[in-house]
Design an enzyme around this catalytic site. Structure first.
Site, PDB file in Angstrom:
ATOM      1  CD  GLU A 140      -1.241  -2.223   2.322  1.00  0.00           C
ATOM      2  OE1 GLU A 140      -1.998  -2.751   3.152  1.00  0.00           O
ATOM      3  OE2 GLU A 140      -0.040  -2.542   2.211  1.00  0.00           O
TER       4      GLU A 140
ATOM      5  CB  CYS B 181      -0.374   0.643   5.088  1.00  0.00           C
ATOM      6  SG  CYS B 181       1.198  -0.111   4.595  1.00  0.00           S
TER       7      CYS B 181
END
Length: 162
Positions: free
Chosen positions: A82, A109
């Site tokens: 991500e 993330c």
């Protein structure tokens, strides 16, 4: 005159397949996670997968999950899919976009997802639902108003010959 074909893949199938394909680029022997960021009009904006930062050799840094010395494990060094997808984007703002990802995002993330303006997360699996990282992620995502949904896999198997 025939009509259009009906067995084409859905947007969700398409973008999740791209995320999973990206994850196959990861050198991590245990976990391969890819991510695909998509605009509201179904354009792929960026792709990423878990791995070491540029310039940090896959052959010189550790891939171990456990060890007495944390610096001899992968965790201080690996960037998740991500985060890499967010950092790989070169087009300006990600405001209002959707991220497709193989695993539910960790708290680190999640911070990057929220700060980048991504408004929806579509994830394939939540491997650690009761972990502090996931619980913190869920709390932050709810506060920030980021929509989260689990990818609804069908019974279709996609196969590509390359």
């Amino acid at each position: 005159m025939g009509g259009k074909r009906t067995d084409y893949i859905t947007w969700d199938e398409y973008f999740m397949a791209v995320a999973k394909l990206a994850g196959m680029r990861s050198k991590d022997p245990n976990t391969q996670v890819g991510a695909c960021i998509v605009s509201s009009d179904h354009k792929i904006l960026s792709i990423g997968y878990n791995g070491f930062p540029m310039g940090c050799s896959d052959d010189e840094y550790p891939w171990e999950r456990e060890g007495e010395d944390p610096l001899l494990t992968k965790y201080p060094y690996v960037a998740h899919g991500e985060l890499n997808a967010i950092l790989n984007y070169r087009g300006g703002s990600l405001e209002g976009s959707t991220i497709y990802v193989g695993m539910f995002p960790c708290n680190e993330c999640t911070k990057a997802i929220i700060q980048s303006g991504i408004k929806e997360i579509v994830y394939s699996m939540n491997k650690y639902p009761d972990s502090p990282a996931v619980l913190a992620s869920q709390r932050m995502l709810a506060s920030a108003g980021v929509k989260v949904r689990r990818y609804q896999a069908g019974n279709r198997k996609l196969e590509i010959e390359i």
